[in-house]
Scaffold this active site. Sequence first.
Site, PDB file in Angstrom:
ATOM      1  N   ASP A   1      48.923  40.723   4.050  1.00 24.82           N
ATOM      2  CA  ASP A   1      49.736  41.894   3.745  1.00 24.82           C
ATOM      3  C   ASP A   1      50.500  42.384   4.969  1.00 24.82           C
ATOM      4  O   ASP A   1      50.270  41.927   6.094  1.00 24.82           O
ATOM      5  CB  ASP A   1      48.850  43.018   3.177  1.00 24.82           C
TER       6      ASP A   1
ATOM      7  N   ASN B   1      37.619  51.787  -0.163  1.00 26.69           N
ATOM      8  CA  ASN B   1      37.772  51.973  -1.608  1.00 26.69           C
ATOM      9  C   ASN B   1      37.689  50.644  -2.361  1.00 26.69           C
ATOM     10  O   ASN B   1      38.022  50.569  -3.536  1.00 26.69           O
ATOM     11  CB  ASN B   1      39.098  52.674  -1.920  1.00 26.69           C
TER      12      ASN B   1
ATOM     13  N   HIS C   1      39.458  47.899  -1.713  1.00 27.79           N
ATOM     14  CA  HIS C   1      40.685  47.105  -1.815  1.00 27.79           C
ATOM     15  C   HIS C   1      40.558  45.781  -1.066  1.00 27.79           C
ATOM     16  O   HIS C   1      39.784  45.647  -0.119  1.00 27.79           O
ATOM     17  CB  HIS C   1      41.935  47.899  -1.376  1.00 27.79           C
TER      18      HIS C   1
ATOM     19  N   GLU D   1      45.106  47.859  -4.303  1.00 33.57           N
ATOM     20  CA  GLU D   1      44.346  49.103  -4.372  1.00 33.57           C
ATOM     21  C   GLU D   1      43.659  49.253  -5.735  1.00 33.57           C
ATOM     22  O   GLU D   1      44.044  48.581  -6.704  1.00 33.57           O
ATOM     23  CB  GLU D   1      45.296  50.283  -4.139  1.00 33.57           C
TER      24      GLU D   1
HETATM   25  C1  GLP Z   1      43.534  47.450   5.686  1.00 35.06           C
HETATM   26  C2  GLP Z   1      44.079  46.055   5.301  1.00 35.06           C
HETATM   27  C3  GLP Z   1      43.024  45.193   4.678  1.00 35.06           C
HETATM   28  C4  GLP Z   1      41.751  45.322   5.482  1.00 35.06           C
HETATM   29  C5  GLP Z   1      41.199  46.718   5.298  1.00 35.06           C
HETATM   30  C6  GLP Z   1      40.011  47.047   6.180  1.00 35.06           C
HETATM   31  O1  GLP Z   1      44.166  48.465   5.057  1.00 35.06           O
HETATM   32  N1  GLP Z   1      45.205  46.089   4.453  1.00 35.06           N
HETATM   33  O2  GLP Z   1      43.492  43.855   4.602  1.00 35.06           O
HETATM   34  O3  GLP Z   1      40.804  44.394   5.032  1.00 35.06           O
HETATM   35  O4  GLP Z   1      42.190  47.720   5.384  1.00 35.06           O
HETATM   36  O5  GLP Z   1      40.376  47.362   7.485  1.00 35.06           O
HETATM   37  P1  GLP Z   1      39.336  47.390   8.691  1.00 35.06           P
HETATM   38  O6  GLP Z   1      38.912  45.984   8.891  1.00 35.06           O
HETATM   39  O7  GLP Z   1      40.097  47.910   9.868  1.00 35.06           O
HETATM   40  O8  GLP Z   1      38.219  48.260   8.241  1.00 35.06           O
END
Ligand code: GLP
Length: 272
Positions: A84, A155, A157, A162
């Site tokens: 993403d 959440n 995702h 989402e």
């Molecule tokens: C972000 C990304 C995800 C990621 C998630 C967790 O928003 N879009 O791909 O897996 O949130 O992030 P983190 O690893 O910093 O907790």
Amino acid sequence: MPAEPILESSREGATILVFEDPLSACAVAAERIAATIRDRASNRRKAVLGLATGSTPEPVYERLVAIHKQESLSFANVVTYNLDEYYPISPFDRNSYRLYMHQKLFDSVDLPAASAHVLDGTAPAGFVDEVAAAYDRWIEADGGIDLQLLGIGRNGHIGFNEPSDLTIERAIALPTRLVSLHPTTIVDAARSFGGEDKVIRGAITMGIKTILAARSIVILAFGAGKESAVRDAILGPISPALPASLLRTRTAETTWLVDRAAARSIVAELSR
Ligand code: GLP
């Protein structure tokens, strides 16, 4: 040698490995990726990797760079597709996932520039749908993703897919597309953007369909903040309200690599 898990469990076709700490889990993820690259190279094939950003996989990239340097793991026959990117965003913005990938991996290994795909945060508004559709076509033309690395949002995702009230059938058919961030995601991103009001509200994300089609998925989750998402994804109902639970609709390999804190409320159930 990566550390051994403190718990190993199989459930609905998925393997769940619980580690004492995130670094041990990340070492295993890096070894899996390296093994995929070597295995494909020995068959004279390119390895197609789906890559994740966020704080969670940082040690995976550190370890991969170390394996590249110390064990001559070559990325010359690797093709990568990132999950993403915020939209709109410049690739030079400090929150850009393209910048992240250059800093954590791309600039430190011999991955050809043309093989490193990140969704284009600068695409003109009228072309975003085409950029997203082209991404899915390129992945297919490359033979599909061999190994998809995933994180998980608080959440539930995956990528920026989402929570939604879609039916399961519609959710698992979602292609790569432009989306709006969920309120929880905005709160979580506020720290790196310097305030909730500064968080970019849109993103282009690899679709759930694209993710589920990967031949192998390695999903990482660390820390108490991920505990309820991990529990609901593995033990709760399969529902688009918790996108990571949709991984259970797959028959192909899925491996959860979690630390003790993220697994706290499922360890007893998984040990049965
Ligand atoms: C972000 C990304 C995800 C990621 C998630 C967790 O928003 N879009 O791909 O897996 O949130 O992030 P983190 O690893 O910093 O907790």
